[in-house]
Design an enzyme around this catalytic site. Structure first.
Site, PDB file in Angstrom:
ATOM      1  N   GLY A  14       0.733  -1.384   0.071  1.00 56.88           N
ATOM      2  CA  GLY A  14      -0.081   0.037   0.056  1.00 56.88           C
ATOM      3  C   GLY A  14       0.943   1.161  -0.074  1.00 56.88           C
ATOM      4  O   GLY A  14       0.317   2.276   0.406  1.00 56.88           O
ATOM      5  N   SER A  15       2.005   1.136  -0.512  1.00 61.42           N
ATOM      6  CA  SER A  15       2.816   2.588  -0.613  1.00 61.42           C
ATOM      7  C   SER A  15       2.061   3.589  -1.335  1.00 61.42           C
ATOM      8  O   SER A  15       2.057   4.576  -1.204  1.00 61.42           O
ATOM      9  CB  SER A  15       4.268   2.183  -1.056  1.00 61.42           C
ATOM     10  OG  SER A  15       4.331   1.942  -2.565  1.00 61.42           O
ATOM     11  N   ASN A  16       1.445   3.347  -2.418  1.00 61.82           N
ATOM     12  CA  ASN A  16       0.688   4.394  -3.254  1.00 61.82           C
ATOM     13  C   ASN A  16      -0.528   4.868  -2.499  1.00 61.82           C
ATOM     14  O   ASN A  16      -0.714   5.996  -2.726  1.00 61.82           O
ATOM     15  CB  ASN A  16       0.373   3.658  -4.772  1.00 61.82           C
ATOM     16  CG  ASN A  16       1.427   3.576  -5.665  1.00 61.82           C
ATOM     17  OD1 ASN A  16       1.953   4.703  -6.012  1.00 61.82           O
ATOM     18  ND2 ASN A  16       2.077   2.466  -5.730  1.00 61.82           N
ATOM     19  N   MET A  95      -4.665  -7.109  -7.109  1.00 59.33           N
ATOM     20  CA  MET A  95      -4.167  -8.157  -7.886  1.00 59.33           C
ATOM     21  C   MET A  95      -5.170  -8.780  -8.499  1.00 59.33           C
ATOM     22  O   MET A  95      -4.898 -10.113  -9.006  1.00 59.33           O
ATOM     23  CB  MET A  95      -3.098  -9.147  -7.274  1.00 59.33           C
ATOM     24  CG  MET A  95      -1.777  -8.350  -6.744  1.00 59.33           C
ATOM     25  SD  MET A  95      -1.138  -7.245  -7.844  1.00 59.33           S
ATOM     26  CE  MET A  95      -0.003  -8.699  -8.656  1.00 59.33           C
ATOM     27  N   ARG A  96      -6.268  -8.321  -9.024  1.00 59.27           N
ATOM     28  CA  ARG A  96      -7.466  -9.314  -9.606  1.00 59.27           C
ATOM     29  C   ARG A  96      -7.957  -8.095 -10.561  1.00 59.27           C
ATOM     30  O   ARG A  96      -8.121  -6.937 -10.570  1.00 59.27           O
ATOM     31  CB  ARG A  96      -8.316  -9.289  -8.681  1.00 59.27           C
ATOM     32  CG  ARG A  96      -8.038 -10.347  -7.833  1.00 59.27           C
ATOM     33  CD  ARG A  96      -9.089 -10.520  -6.423  1.00 59.27           C
ATOM     34  NE  ARG A  96      -8.489 -11.441  -5.454  1.00 59.27           N
ATOM     35  CZ  ARG A  96      -8.433 -12.809  -5.793  1.00 59.27           C
ATOM     36  NH1 ARG A  96      -9.126 -13.394  -6.509  1.00 59.27           N
ATOM     37  NH2 ARG A  96      -7.756 -13.377  -4.707  1.00 59.27           N
ATOM     38  N   LEU A  97      -8.341  -8.699 -11.615  1.00 54.11           N
ATOM     39  CA  LEU A  97      -9.137  -8.086 -12.882  1.00 54.11           C
ATOM     40  C   LEU A  97     -10.617  -7.646 -12.555  1.00 54.11           C
ATOM     41  O   LEU A  97     -11.310  -8.723 -11.928  1.00 54.11           O
ATOM     42  CB  LEU A  97      -9.111  -8.967 -13.911  1.00 54.11           C
ATOM     43  CG  LEU A  97      -7.734  -9.075 -14.664  1.00 54.11           C
ATOM     44  CD1 LEU A  97      -7.891  -9.970 -15.908  1.00 54.11           C
ATOM     45  CD2 LEU A  97      -7.278  -7.739 -15.246  1.00 54.11           C
ATOM     46  N   ASN A 112      -6.014   2.960 -12.500  1.00 55.51           N
ATOM     47  CA  ASN A 112      -4.919   2.014 -12.090  1.00 55.51           C
ATOM     48  C   ASN A 112      -3.377   2.465 -12.413  1.00 55.51           C
ATOM     49  O   ASN A 112      -3.245   3.309 -12.939  1.00 55.51           O
ATOM     50  CB  ASN A 112      -4.771   0.565 -12.835  1.00 55.51           C
ATOM     51  CG  ASN A 112      -4.036  -0.447 -12.388  1.00 55.51           C
ATOM     52  OD1 ASN A 112      -3.828  -0.766 -11.262  1.00 55.51           O
ATOM     53  ND2 ASN A 112      -3.335  -1.051 -13.349  1.00 55.51           N
ATOM     54  N   HIS A 114       0.506   1.497 -13.322  1.00 57.19           N
ATOM     55  CA  HIS A 114       1.196   0.285 -13.475  1.00 57.19           C
ATOM     56  C   HIS A 114       2.705   0.535 -13.505  1.00 57.19           C
ATOM     57  O   HIS A 114       3.134   1.457 -14.076  1.00 57.19           O
ATOM     58  CB  HIS A 114       0.895  -0.405 -14.724  1.00 57.19           C
ATOM     59  CG  HIS A 114       1.492  -1.567 -15.371  1.00 57.19           C
ATOM     60  ND1 HIS A 114       1.270  -2.826 -14.821  1.00 57.19           N
ATOM     61  CD2 HIS A 114       2.557  -1.644 -16.194  1.00 57.19           C
ATOM     62  CE1 HIS A 114       2.154  -3.692 -15.504  1.00 57.19           C
ATOM     63  NE2 HIS A 114       2.741  -2.871 -16.278  1.00 57.19           N
TER      64      HIS A 114
END
Ligand code: GRF
Length: 196
Positions: A14-16, A95-97, A112, A114
């Site tokens: 959770g750094s973002n 980590m899920r679509l 998102n 990336h």
């Protein structure tokens, strides 16, 4: 103007999310509040971080699939976000679509981040893919989420150099530092109405 309520979804440290919470706290990200932080992983660092910041932190079980949510779980996610008044969904290492229930509930309202200069290197360990390919530049991308993996419309990118002695770890750290600058900025564009 009412603050924009965001909901942050994450599966990891959770750094973002931390960077966004800090930007709100120190006034760089005005007119924004975090309504809830939700994770598919019960002991994810992102949930502990949310609690430290006195933000509602919820674990939402994903069901039996590994890379997406079971449809009824995704409906629960929509309901939970709506209950917390979330207007913009911010994926931060989730980590899920996401599929139709979420995409229909938050059209062009799911972001998102990336760790590559998309469309290059979607998927896992993008920084390592860039290093292995001999790139001289790497970076990060904030994009709208569609039904694919790292495929939605690109909103912003930041570049970092790849240095001669980089390891996957040193490059990843440099990219993450850039992420922590870029993500709060892009959320701020939504809060100020610059992106609709
Ligand atoms: C980030 O590097 C982001 O680019 C990717 O997942 C990572 C999450 O890191 N989608 P953190 O949990 O925010 O530290």
């Amino acid at each position: 103007m009412n603050p924009l309520t965001i909901g942050v979804l994450g599966s990891g440290k959770g750094s973002n999310c931390g960077a966004i919470l800090e930007a709100i706290a120190d006034g760089r990200l005005a007119e924004t509040r975090v309504g809830a932080v939700i994770s598919d992983v019960p002991d994810a660092g992102i949930l502990a971080l949310a609690r430290q910041h006195k933000v509602p932190a919820r674990h939402l079980p994903p069901g039996k699939f590994k890379t997406k949510l079971e449809p009824h779980c995704e409906e629960q996610l929509v309901a939970l976000l709506q209950k917390h008044g979330v207007e913009l969904v911010v994926l931060a290492g989730y980590m899920r679509l996401l599929k139709e229930p979420m995409l229909a509930a938050f059209p062009r309202r799911i972001l998102n981040i990336h760790p590559s200069l998309l469309p290059k290197y979607p998927g896992l360990q993008a920084w390592k893919q860039a290093l292995d390919a001999g790139e001289r530049q790497a970076g990060c991308t904030v994009h709208l989420v569609d039904g694919g993996m790292d495929t939605g419309e690109i909103l912003a990118q930041a570049t970092v150099p790849v240095l001669a002695h980089d390891t996957p770890e040193t490059l990843h750290a440099r990219i993450q530092a850039a992420e922590h600058e870029l993500y709060p900025q892009v959320v701020g564009w939504f809060a100020s109405g610059r992106v609709r």
